[in-house]
Design an enzyme around this catalytic site. Structure first.
Site, mmCIF file in Angstrom:
data_model
loop_
_atom_site.group_PDB
_atom_site.id
_atom_site.type_symbol
_atom_site.label_atom_id
_atom_site.label_comp_id
_atom_site.label_asym_id
_atom_site.label_seq_id
_atom_site.Cartn_x
_atom_site.Cartn_y
_atom_site.Cartn_z
ATOM 1 N N GLY A 156 70.206 114.432 25.709
ATOM 2 C CA GLY A 156 69.925 114.633 24.286
ATOM 3 C C GLY A 156 68.654 113.912 23.875
ATOM 4 O O GLY A 156 67.838 114.435 23.098
ATOM 5 N N THR A 157 68.467 112.727 24.395
ATOM 6 C CA THR A 157 67.281 111.930 24.062
ATOM 7 C C THR A 157 66.010 112.687 24.435
ATOM 8 O O THR A 157 65.049 112.740 23.664
ATOM 9 C CB THR A 157 67.347 110.570 24.804
ATOM 10 O OG1 THR A 157 68.520 109.883 24.358
ATOM 11 C CG2 THR A 157 66.120 109.734 24.569
ATOM 12 N N GLN A 211 75.861 115.475 17.944
ATOM 13 C CA GLN A 211 77.256 115.175 17.589
ATOM 14 C C GLN A 211 77.984 116.362 16.964
ATOM 15 O O GLN A 211 79.211 116.399 16.969
ATOM 16 C CB GLN A 211 77.320 113.980 16.629
ATOM 17 C CG GLN A 211 76.971 112.665 17.269
ATOM 18 C CD GLN A 211 77.973 112.197 18.328
ATOM 19 O OE1 GLN A 211 79.106 112.684 18.415
ATOM 20 N NE2 GLN A 211 77.549 111.262 19.156
ATOM 21 N N CYS A 269 73.107 94.932 20.326
ATOM 22 C CA CYS A 269 72.792 93.583 20.762
ATOM 23 C C CYS A 269 71.283 93.495 20.941
ATOM 24 O O CYS A 269 70.698 94.256 21.705
ATOM 25 C CB CYS A 269 73.502 93.302 22.074
ATOM 26 S SG CYS A 269 73.614 91.558 22.381
ATOM 27 N N SER A 281 73.479 117.755 23.635
ATOM 28 C CA SER A 281 73.687 116.979 24.857
ATOM 29 C C SER A 281 75.038 117.333 25.467
ATOM 30 O O SER A 281 76.034 117.430 24.741
ATOM 31 C CB SER A 281 73.636 115.484 24.519
ATOM 32 O OG SER A 281 73.924 114.721 25.646
ATOM 33 N N THR A 329 62.679 120.260 38.841
ATOM 34 C CA THR A 329 63.753 121.132 39.328
ATOM 35 C C THR A 329 65.024 120.867 38.520
ATOM 36 O O THR A 329 65.391 119.724 38.282
ATOM 37 C CB THR A 329 63.991 120.875 40.833
ATOM 38 O OG1 THR A 329 62.748 121.116 41.487
ATOM 39 C CG2 THR A 329 65.060 121.787 41.401
ATOM 40 N N ASN A 370 76.218 110.158 14.109
ATOM 41 C CA ASN A 370 77.064 109.724 15.220
ATOM 42 C C ASN A 370 78.009 108.585 14.853
ATOM 43 O O ASN A 370 79.070 108.446 15.416
ATOM 44 C CB ASN A 370 76.207 109.318 16.422
ATOM 45 C CG ASN A 370 75.018 108.473 16.052
ATOM 46 O OD1 ASN A 370 74.255 108.837 15.165
ATOM 47 N ND2 ASN A 370 74.844 107.349 16.717
HETATM 48 C C1 LIG Z 1 73.286 111.751 17.340
HETATM 49 C C2 LIG Z 1 72.849 111.476 18.746
HETATM 50 N N1 LIG Z 1 71.639 111.880 19.132
HETATM 51 C C3 LIG Z 1 71.191 111.667 20.380
HETATM 52 C C4 LIG Z 1 71.969 111.037 21.328
HETATM 53 C C5 LIG Z 1 71.422 110.829 22.708
HETATM 54 O O1 LIG Z 1 72.018 111.713 23.641
HETATM 55 P P1 LIG Z 1 71.939 111.381 25.203
HETATM 56 O O2 LIG Z 1 72.907 110.263 25.449
HETATM 57 O O3 LIG Z 1 72.351 112.644 25.900
HETATM 58 O O4 LIG Z 1 70.534 111.001 25.504
HETATM 59 C C6 LIG Z 1 73.247 110.588 20.961
HETATM 60 C C7 LIG Z 1 74.073 109.842 21.929
HETATM 61 O O5 LIG Z 1 74.794 108.950 21.562
HETATM 62 C C8 LIG Z 1 73.700 110.824 19.633
HETATM 63 O O6 LIG Z 1 74.896 110.418 19.234
#
Ligand SMILES: Cc1ncc(COP(=O)(O)O)c(C=O)c1O
Length: 381
Positions: A69-70, A176, A321, A196, A234, A148
């Protein structure tokens, strides 16, 4: 383990594992290879693309597979930065995931101006605030579909319509929301949408970015010509096949009635009945059905999480943290909670596997743990 942390990650569905195994054992060819051995791999890639597209009602060629997702979010913001016609202003919210906020901060370090919109006490964003923040030099807007930490839903439809009218690129982080509520790009005119796999009972390390047909594109990763030249590297075939299957399962589940919302309400009402001085963080109804974020006044969330862990209950707080000290959640403080209230808050997030017995177990033990901690919490001295 009674698992109440499905917004952090989910268990891979056995049906998902089953379809993945052949792509580790038998069909291990490279989907870009031309010989016959690679044909089933290429076909599986196409099928997974169609499955993900179908979940969000997109076209298969509008789906780009990524590493998480990132990466999808970074790719979207990078694209927005690269294809702008000299505009260097972007709009995000204060409650976005770090994947968004940190990339926005990076753009700022490169001379961009970033407007970070706040939310109200229930976590809601006024779509008018987005309209008011748009300037001549606004290149893109990025607002998450669902938060989230609190599960609160943001007004994506209104924002998407406004951006479309003004010709501004709009990205939404739907990581989410996907699989928990219907997310349909034929109804909501977003240009870019991130998701994700590991939040929807598929494996970690795979994600997707929806790119509406006609949206200009600039790659984030350069190299080979995979993903129609839009994302080099890939493909993680087993992961992608798993994501495709999970998308198919999610489509079916969303069309049926499930118990997640009822169990979350049962948990929340049970906590409110049995624990004094408890407050739910976030809007009561404009929220994902699986998430409950609550502030246990007068205790430290970390201490309660530790006690819950001993009772084999997994949940989490949004605090991070940083250099040895605990930072209160940026989402809760943006909603107006004091640092102390934010550090007293815990997120319980349910999943399709959560059952009544687990919720009842939590309700049976939680009040006693809270009472004991309140007895000797330094926050009560
Ligand atoms: C709202 C949201 N965006 C992005 C991410 C990031 O996804 P990933 O862990 O697949 O990089 C998360 C993961 O906690 C999330 O909750």
């Amino acid at each position: 383990m009674r698992y109440f942390d499905h917004n952090a990650t989910t268990r891979v569905d056995p049906e998902v594992i089953e379809v993945m195994i052949p792509f580790l054992q038998t069909h291990w060819g490279n989907p870009s290879s031309a010989y016959r051995f690679a044909r089933p791999v290429k076909q599986a890639l196409q099928q997974a693309r169609a499955q993900v597209a179908s979940l969000i009602r997109a076209q298969p060629e509008e789906i780009l597979f990524t590493g998480c997702g990132t990466e999808s979010i970074n790719t979207a913001l990078h694209l927005g930065a690269m294809v702008g016609r000299g505009q260097r202003h972007a709009i995000v919210t204060l409650v976005e995931h770090e994947a968004n906020l940190r990339y926005a901060a990076y753009l700022e370090s490169q001379g961009w101006e970033i407007t970070r919109l706040g939310v109200d006490g229930q976590g809601l964003l006024d779509p008018q605030a987005v309209k008011d923040a748009i300037r001549e030099d606004t290149a893109m807007v990025s607002v998450m579909w669902a938060n989230n930490e609190t599960g609160v839903l943001l007004p994506i439809h209104d924002i998407a319509m406004c951006c479309r009218d003004r010709g501004i690129l709009f990205h939404t982080d739907a990581v989410q929301a996907i699989g928990k509520i219907p997310v349909h790009v034929d109804e909501v005119p977003v240009d870019l949408l991130s998701l994700s796999a590991h939040k929807m009972n598929a494996p970690k390390g795979v994600g997707a970015l929806y790119i509406r047909k006609g949206t200009p594109f600039a790659p984030f990763l350069y190299g080979g010509g995979q993903e129609a030249g839009r994302r080099a590297g890939t493909q993680n075939m087993a992961g992608i096949v798993g994501l495709g299957k999970a998308a198919e399962l999610a489509s079916v589940r969303l069309s049926q009635k499930n118990q997640v919302g009822a169990l979350r309400d049962h948990l929340e009402q049970g906590m409110l009945r049995s624990i004094p001085n408890l407050k739910v963080n976030g809007h009561p109804t404009l929220r994902l059905p699986n998430t409950s974020n609550v502030c246990f006044g007068g205790i430290e969330a970390e201490a309660l999480l530790h006690q819950l862990d001993r009772l084999e209950v997994a949940a989490s707080s949004g605090s991070a943290c940083s250099s040895g000290s605990l930072e209160p959640s940026h989402v809760l403080t943006a909603m107006g909670l004091s640092p102390r209230q934010a550090l007293s808050s815990i997120r319980f997030s349910l999943g399709i596997e959560t059952c009544q017995e687990e919720v009842d177990y939590l309700l049976q033990h939680l009040p006693e743990q809270v009472r004991r901690l309140r007895g000797y919490s330094p926050l009560n001295q």
